[in-house]
Design a protein around this motif. Structure first.
Motif, short mmCIF file in Angstrom:
data_model
loop_
_atom_site.label_atom_id
_atom_site.label_comp_id
_atom_site.label_asym_id
_atom_site.label_seq_id
_atom_site.Cartn_x
_atom_site.Cartn_y
_atom_site.Cartn_z
N SER A 241 66.10 13.18 11.98
CA SER A 241 65.73 14.70 11.59
C SER A 241 64.50 14.60 10.83
O SER A 241 64.30 13.56 10.08
CB SER A 241 66.89 15.18 10.75
OG SER A 241 66.99 14.55 9.56
N THR A 242 63.63 15.51 10.73
CA THR A 242 62.46 15.81 10.14
C THR A 242 62.49 17.07 9.55
O THR A 242 62.54 18.39 10.04
CB THR A 242 61.50 15.66 11.04
OG1 THR A 242 61.10 14.29 11.76
CG2 THR A 242 59.88 15.71 10.14
N GLY A 243 62.14 17.28 8.05
CA GLY A 243 62.31 18.51 7.35
C GLY A 243 60.95 18.93 6.91
O GLY A 243 60.10 17.83 6.55
N SER A 244 60.84 20.16 6.78
CA SER A 244 59.42 20.51 6.16
C SER A 244 59.91 22.21 5.29
O SER A 244 60.75 22.59 5.50
CB SER A 244 58.36 21.10 7.30
OG SER A 244 58.15 20.13 8.15
N ARG A 245 58.96 22.03 4.12
CA ARG A 245 59.06 23.02 3.21
C ARG A 245 58.02 24.36 3.55
O ARG A 245 56.88 23.75 3.46
CB ARG A 245 59.33 22.91 1.95
CG ARG A 245 60.38 21.69 1.65
CD ARG A 245 60.54 21.50 0.07
NE ARG A 245 61.52 20.16 -0.13
CZ ARG A 245 61.91 20.27 -1.54
NH1 ARG A 245 61.62 21.10 -2.34
NH2 ARG A 245 62.85 19.26 -1.49
N TYR A 246 58.32 25.60 3.39
CA TYR A 246 57.57 26.44 3.70
C TYR A 246 57.61 27.74 2.61
O TYR A 246 58.62 27.83 2.01
CB TYR A 246 57.56 27.02 5.17
CG TYR A 246 57.27 26.03 6.02
CD1 TYR A 246 55.91 25.91 6.20
CD2 TYR A 246 58.14 25.44 6.78
CE1 TYR A 246 55.49 24.80 7.19
CE2 TYR A 246 57.95 24.52 7.80
CZ TYR A 246 56.59 24.17 8.11
OH TYR A 246 56.23 23.37 9.09
N THR A 247 56.47 28.42 2.36
CA THR A 247 56.58 29.92 1.87
C THR A 247 56.16 30.83 2.72
O THR A 247 55.13 30.57 3.58
CB THR A 247 55.60 29.91 0.49
OG1 THR A 247 56.26 29.00 -0.34
CG2 THR A 247 55.71 31.24 0.00
N HIS A 248 56.98 32.02 2.91
CA HIS A 248 56.84 33.09 3.74
C HIS A 248 55.36 33.60 3.30
O HIS A 248 55.26 34.31 2.17
CB HIS A 248 57.63 33.97 3.91
CG HIS A 248 57.55 35.25 4.85
ND1 HIS A 248 56.97 36.38 4.32
CD2 HIS A 248 57.69 35.25 6.03
CE1 HIS A 248 57.10 37.17 5.50
NE2 HIS A 248 57.43 36.55 6.37
N ALA A 249 54.40 33.65 4.18
CA ALA A 249 52.89 33.93 3.85
C ALA A 249 52.52 35.41 4.51
O ALA A 249 51.81 35.97 3.82
CB ALA A 249 51.86 32.83 4.06
#
Length: 224
Positions: free
Chosen positions: A210-218
Motif C-alpha cells: 500500500s501507498t498513502g498520501s496526505r492532502y489538503t482540499h484546495a
C-alpha cells in the motif's frame, strides 16, 4: 462556481469517480498550479452536464496536486476529453510549464464508512491509500474486512470523519479516500495499539502493498 464544501463521495448520481495526480516540483509551483486551475475553469462555461463536481488537493509533500472529478458516467468524460480538456490543459501549462501528469485512474465506489448523523466536522486532512492485490477478486472481501474493523474500533478512529473505498476499473487495486478531523488525529490513529481485526486487515492473503498520501482540499468547483 467555486465551493468551500468538500465533495460528497456517496452522491448516488456519481457513476464514474476519477482520480489523477500531477507532479509539479515545489510548494510555489503547487500553489501556482491550483490558482491556474481555478482561473482556467472559472473563466469558461461549465464543460459538461455529466460533470457533477471537480476538486483539487494540495499534497503535503509540497510537490503534488491531486484531482478528483465526479462524473455521471464514463461516456460523459469521454465527450469532455474530445471537446474541452486540451484547451484547459494548454492554458494551465502556459502558467506552470513542465507539469508531469502521472495518469488518470478510473474507479467505482464499493462501500463507505459514512459521516455519522449530526457530524458537522470539516475535514482538516484528506488521506488517500492505494492498496494493491494479487487477485482482483478478493478486493471486495478486504474492503468488508476493513469496514468491520472500523466498526469495532470507534475509539481508536475517533478522528475519522468518513472513509470511501473505490475499486479501480482495471482490476488492480483499491483506493481509500479518508476524511480526517486533523493530521494530529490521523497520527494518533496510526500510533494506536493494533487489534486482532486490524492484524487480519494487514496480513490479508493476496495483499501486495500500500501507498498513502496526505492532502489538503484546495479548490472545489461545481456547476453554477
Amino acid at each position: 462556481m467555486r465551493t468551500e464544501k468538500h465533495p460528497d463521495l456517496t452522491d448516488p448520481r456519481v457513476g464514474a469517480p476519477f482520480f489523477s495526480t500531477w507532479r509539479v516540483g515545489t510548494p510555489e509551483r503547487q500553489r501556482l498550479t491550483v490558482e491556474a486551475v481555478r482561473h482556467t475553469w472559472e473563466r469558461r462555461p461549465w464543460p459538461a452536464n455529466g460533470l457533477l463536481g471537480y476538486h483539487v488537493y494540495a499534497g503535503h509533500d509540497g510537490t503534488t496536486v491531486m484531482h478528483y472529478s465526479q462524473w455521471r458516467g464514463e461516456q460523459d468524460y469521454e465527450a469532455y476529453l474530445k471537446t474541452h480538456r486540451q484547451e484547459r490543459v494548454d492554458e494551465i501549462d502556459t502558467v506552470v510549464p513542465g507539469i508531469e501528469r502521472v495518469g488518470l485512474r478510473r474507479y467505482r465506489r464499493r462501500r463507505s464508512r459514512e459521516r455519522a448523523a449530526g457530524d458537522v466536522r470539516v475535514p482538516g486532512l484528506i488521506v488517500t491509500v492505494r492498496i494493491d492485490f494479487e487477485d482482483a477478486g478478493r478486493r471486495e472481501e478486504w474492503v468488508d474486512l476493513v469496514l468491520k474493523a472500523l466498526e469495532d474500533d470507534v475509539e481508536g478512529h475517533a478522528g475519522l470523519v468518513s472513509a470511501h473505498f473505490h475499486l479501480s476499473t482495471d482490476g488492480g487495486h483499491v483506493l481509500n479516500y479518508a476524511e480526517w478531523e486533523s493530521a494530529a488525529a490521523y497520527d494518533r490513529a496510526l500510533a494506536a495499539p493494533s487489534t486482532d481485526a486490524w492484524e487480519r486487515v494487514r496480513t490479508f492473503d493476496g495483499l501486495v502493498g500500500s501507498t498513502g498520501s496526505r492532502y489538503t482540499h484546495a479548490l472545489g468547483l461545481v456547476p453554477g
